[in-house]
Design an enzyme around this catalytic site. Sequence first.
Site: not given
Length: 405
Positions: A235, A69, A323, A177, A197
Amino acid sequence: MIYLDNSATTPVLDEVIDEMLPYFSNEFGNPSTLYKLGQESKKALEKARKQIAETINGKPEEIIFTSGGSESDNMAIKGIAFKNKNKGKHIITSQIEHPAVKNTLSSLEGLGFEVTYLPVYNNGIVKIEDVESAIRDDTILITIMHGNNEIGTIQPISEIGKLAKEKGIKFHTDAVQTFGKLPIDVEEMNIDLLSMSSHKIYGPKGVGALYLRKNTKITPLIDGGGQENGLRSGTENIPGIVGFGKAAEIANNNLNENHEKFTKISNMIIDRVLEEIPKSYLNGDIDNRLPNIINFRFSAIEGESLILLLSGKGIYASTGSACSSKKLQASPILQALGLPDVDIHGSLRLSLGIKNSIEDVDFIVNSIKEVVERLREMSPLWNNEEEYSNGICESKGSCRRDFNV
């Protein structure tokens, strides 16, 4: 163990792991190669792209895979800013964005861009008239999150998207979220860029995606071999992407069932906590919120102690965003609601997941009651009648319906 921190991360589902395993061993080919082994990986990559696009009514070619995210937010915001800097340098956002958005915008401010941070008032929701008033001739982007990671409030995304389209301004939303938890239709909502995410929906960590509407141009942040339509070189993480695609498919198939389940459990917890624990409050809006996120505050206690004592009972929760959980300052999200720091520090976020059940409610509520009572017995503030004799629900935030707390 009762895990109530699913907004921080979720366990990977067994079905997702099974889908990923071959791409760690036998199906290890590089999808950019032309021989059969590489082309099998390419097929898996495109299958996941299709699975994710279908969950938001997008097109497979509009899905760009990222590392998560935060990268998706950076790619969207910086990509639009750098591409359109000759048209203008003004961006509109809200005061309660995730650090992945806030810090990206702060970085752009250091490069000469100007950002308007819209208020969210005591219910945590942006007013559409404020968005409209903030628009200028040099506005190039509106970025407002779909659902907040701490208090769960849902922003009026469809109305903002409609306004942005009418004004010819690109619209990005951080849907980390809400992806897989709420219905999302990028066409109906007029969304140009949307961040997602994997590890919030029972997929692996380290993989995410950005929805980028066709003909929306951005400047790439990573240069190299030109993977992901030249927008994100490197990649691709095939096992992670395969797992993300499977997790998205499962979440989409179970979306209505999970929404109903989370709503029922969260309402039971909210009703009981606010009725049974004095001076307890719900942060954010009671109705316009994600059904799996509950954010309480309790007068005269410290949230860090609350988390530690609950963990001793086998309940894992948080005081806010993972976070920023190591930082001791008051949550900027709760400050934006107009709450004083002394009340913010007594906050608790519970975020439900698919492994939680109605049977957990009694133990959860009783444990919170016991811990809050224990902490208040030790609190020098609790018996300070001048500070806490009157409830602060009406002036400082939202409380549950008609309870007299």
